[in-house]
Design an enzyme around this catalytic site. Structure first.
Site, PDB file in Angstrom:
ATOM      1  N   ASP A  51      -3.030  -2.873   4.843  1.00 29.48           N
ATOM      2  CA  ASP A  51      -3.774  -2.150   5.883  1.00 29.48           C
ATOM      3  C   ASP A  51      -4.881  -1.313   5.246  1.00 29.48           C
ATOM      4  O   ASP A  51      -5.669  -0.671   5.943  1.00 29.48           O
ATOM      5  CB  ASP A  51      -2.855  -1.323   6.781  1.00 29.48           C
ATOM      6  CG  ASP A  51      -2.038  -0.307   6.011  1.00 29.48           C
ATOM      7  OD1 ASP A  51      -2.172  -0.236   4.781  1.00 29.48           O
ATOM      8  OD2 ASP A  51      -1.264   0.433   6.661  1.00 29.48           O
ATOM      9  N   SER A  52      -4.989  -1.364   3.902  1.00 26.38           N
ATOM     10  CA  SER A  52      -6.146  -0.786   3.205  1.00 26.38           C
ATOM     11  C   SER A  52      -7.427  -1.509   3.641  1.00 26.38           C
ATOM     12  O   SER A  52      -8.531  -1.037   3.372  1.00 26.38           O
ATOM     13  CB  SER A  52      -5.977  -0.881   1.684  1.00 26.38           C
ATOM     14  OG  SER A  52      -5.598  -2.190   1.308  1.00 26.38           O
ATOM     15  N   ASP A  90       0.885  -6.198   5.819  1.00 28.18           N
ATOM     16  CA  ASP A  90       1.299  -4.872   6.286  1.00 28.18           C
ATOM     17  C   ASP A  90       1.439  -4.842   7.799  1.00 28.18           C
ATOM     18  O   ASP A  90       0.520  -5.277   8.514  1.00 28.18           O
ATOM     19  CB  ASP A  90       0.234  -3.827   5.905  1.00 28.18           C
ATOM     20  CG  ASP A  90       0.551  -3.116   4.608  1.00 28.18           C
ATOM     21  OD1 ASP A  90       1.750  -2.991   4.272  1.00 28.18           O
ATOM     22  OD2 ASP A  90      -0.401  -2.671   3.941  1.00 28.18           O
ATOM     23  N   LYS A 120       5.320  -6.134   5.202  1.00 29.91           N
ATOM     24  CA  LYS A 120       5.613  -4.879   4.476  1.00 29.91           C
ATOM     25  C   LYS A 120       5.562  -3.737   5.481  1.00 29.91           C
ATOM     26  O   LYS A 120       4.724  -3.730   6.389  1.00 29.91           O
ATOM     27  CB  LYS A 120       4.602  -4.662   3.353  1.00 29.91           C
ATOM     28  CG  LYS A 120       4.760  -3.302   2.655  1.00 29.91           C
ATOM     29  CD  LYS A 120       4.052  -3.236   1.308  1.00 29.91           C
ATOM     30  CE  LYS A 120       2.593  -2.865   1.366  1.00 29.91           C
ATOM     31  NZ  LYS A 120       2.294  -1.569   2.007  1.00 29.91           N
ATOM     32  N   GLU A 122       6.063   0.746   5.803  1.00 27.64           N
ATOM     33  CA  GLU A 122       6.160   2.029   5.102  1.00 27.64           C
ATOM     34  C   GLU A 122       7.318   2.849   5.664  1.00 27.64           C
ATOM     35  O   GLU A 122       7.409   3.036   6.879  1.00 27.64           O
ATOM     36  CB  GLU A 122       4.849   2.811   5.275  1.00 27.64           C
ATOM     37  CG  GLU A 122       3.664   2.137   4.614  1.00 27.64           C
ATOM     38  CD  GLU A 122       2.383   2.963   4.716  1.00 27.64           C
ATOM     39  OE1 GLU A 122       2.430   4.116   5.198  1.00 27.64           O
ATOM     40  OE2 GLU A 122       1.333   2.437   4.301  1.00 27.64           O
ATOM     41  N   GLU A 189       4.457   3.849  -4.439  1.00 28.73           N
ATOM     42  CA  GLU A 189       3.063   4.272  -4.611  1.00 28.73           C
ATOM     43  C   GLU A 189       2.995   5.722  -5.074  1.00 28.73           C
ATOM     44  O   GLU A 189       3.590   6.625  -4.460  1.00 28.73           O
ATOM     45  CB  GLU A 189       2.309   4.096  -3.275  1.00 28.73           C
ATOM     46  CG  GLU A 189       0.853   4.525  -3.364  1.00 28.73           C
ATOM     47  CD  GLU A 189      -0.013   4.014  -2.211  1.00 28.73           C
ATOM     48  OE1 GLU A 189       0.464   3.225  -1.379  1.00 28.73           O
ATOM     49  OE2 GLU A 189      -1.190   4.418  -2.164  1.00 28.73           O
TER      50      GLU A 189
HETATM   51  O1  KIV Z   1      -2.537  -1.382   2.043  1.00 29.59           O
HETATM   52  C1  KIV Z   1      -2.449  -1.529   0.815  1.00 29.59           C
HETATM   53  O2  KIV Z   1      -3.368  -1.973   0.129  1.00 29.59           O
HETATM   54  C2  KIV Z   1      -1.192  -1.123   0.177  1.00 29.59           C
HETATM   55  C3  KIV Z   1      -1.170  -1.091  -1.315  1.00 29.59           C
HETATM   56  C4  KIV Z   1      -1.878   0.096  -1.798  1.00 29.59           C
HETATM   57  C5  KIV Z   1       0.204  -1.166  -1.842  1.00 29.59           C
HETATM   58  O3  KIV Z   1      -0.253  -0.822   0.836  1.00 29.59           O
END
Ligand code: KIV
Length: 271
Positions: A51-52, A90, A120, A122, A189
Site C-alpha cells: 500500500d506504499s 497489502d 498481507k 498490519e 518494520e
Molecule cells: O507497503 C509496503 O511497501 C510495505 C513494506 C514497507 C513492507 O508494507
C-alpha cells in the site's frame, strides 16, 4: 549467492524451506507490469504490491487513502508481469479493520480479481479473528508488525518502534500468535535489530525485515527507494542501488534539448 533459478515458482512452502536451510529471502515492492517483469526476471523471491503505492505512485503523504479497487488494479498489473515470484498484496486501510467478514470479502476480491497469491495485513492480536477467517478460506496471510504505517496517526511519527519493554513484549507475543494462527511469514518494520533477531529465532515462519537488521530471514525494500527514484526519503536502513531520479532527469533533459535543436529525429529515425 544462490538465486533459485531451478525452481519455477516460489510458493509459501518454498519460503519455509528457505528459512529452514538458512537461505535469505529477497522481497521488493512493485506496483505495475513493467517493473514487476524486470524484478521477477532478476530472480526476486517475493513481490509485495504494497500500500506504499499510495505514497510512491499516487503521491499521498500516508498509505491511508489508497482504496481496495486501486490495490486490485496495481496487483493485477503486477501479476501479469510475473512468472516466478510469490505475489503478496497489502489489504489497504479500511478494507479489513471493520470485522472478519469484511476482511474476508476484501481478500476474496483481491484473489479473484488480481490473481495474486497471498495477502498481507498490519497488526497482531487485534486482527487475529480476521486472519483466522481468511486462512480458513485457503488464502495465505503474511503478518506485519512493528512500525505499521496504517496506524501512523496513532503512533504520531515514523520513528523506530518497540524500543520499550512493554511494546517489545507485545511484539513477541503477537508474532507467536500470528505463527500459531497459521500466517506463512511475517514482516517486521523499523524495530531494534536484536528484537527482530529474537523473533526470527523464536518463530518457525520466515521473518522479513525492513529496518530490522540482519538477524532475520529476509529483507524487503520499497523499489522506488532502493532505485533512488525518490530522493526525499533517506532513512538509515535504506541502501540505494541506483540514483534514477537524476538519471531520468538527465535523460529527459537530453531529449528536450534534442527536440528543440531538431537533432531528433534524424534520418535513420524517420520513414
Ligand atoms: O507497503 C509496503 O511497501 C510495505 C513494506 C514497507 C513492507 O508494507
Amino acid at each position: 549467492m544462490s538465486v533459485h533459478r531451478e525452481i519455477r515458482k516460489i510458493t509459501t512452502h518454498v519460503l519455509s524451506e528457505m528459512k529452514a536451510r538458512g537461505e535469505k529471502i529477497s522481497m521488493l515492492t512493485a506496483y505495475d507490469f513493467s517493473t514487476a517483469k524486470i524484478i521477477d526476471d532478476a530472480g526476486i523471491d517475493v513481490i509485495l504490491v504494497g500500500d506504499s503505492a499510495s505514497n510512491v505512485m499516487a503521491g499521498h503523504e500516508t498509505t491511508l487513502p489508497i482504496t481496495l479497487d486501486q490495490m486490485i488494479y496495481h496487483a493485477s498489473s503486477v501479476v501479469r508481469g510475473v512468472v516466478r515470484a510469490l505475489v503478496v498484496v497489502d489489504l489497504p486501510f479500511g478494507s479489513y479493520q471493520g470485522n472478519s467478514k469484511e476482511a474476508l470479502n476484501s481478500t476474496i476480491r483481491i484473489m479473484k480479481e488480481s490473481g495474486a497469491h497471498a495477502i498481507k495485513m498490519e497488526g497482531g492480536e487485534e486482527i487475529l479473528e480476521s486472519i483466522k477467517r481468511i486462512l480458513t478460506a485457503g488464502v495465505p496471510v503474511m503478518g506485519h508488525l512493528g512500525l505499521t504505517p496504517q496506524s501512523i496517526y496513532k503512533f504520531g511519527t515514523y520513528t523506530v518502534r518497540a524500543t520499550e519493554e512493554d511494546e517489545a513484549n507485545k511484539l513477541i507475543n503477537d508474532s507467536k500468535m500470528l505463527e500459531a494462527a497459521g500466517c506463512f511469514a511475517l514482516v517486521l518494520e523499523k524495530i531494534p535489530a536484536h528484537l527482530a533477531k529474537k523473533v526470527a529465532e523464536t518463530v518457525s515462519i520466515p521473518v522479513i525485515g525492513i529496518g530490522a537488521g540482519n538477524g532475520v530471514d529476509g529483507q524487503v525494500l520499497v523499489l522506488h527507494d532502493m532505485l533512488g527514484i525518490n530522493k526525499q526519503f533517506n532513512p538509515r536502513f535504506l541502501r540505494r542501488y541506483l540514483n534514477l531520479y537524476d538519471d531520468i532527469k538527465d535523460a529527459v533533459g537530453q531529449y528536450i534539448q534534442d527536440v528543440k535543436s531538431t537533432d531528433f529525429p534524424n534520418e535513420r529515425e524517420q520513414y
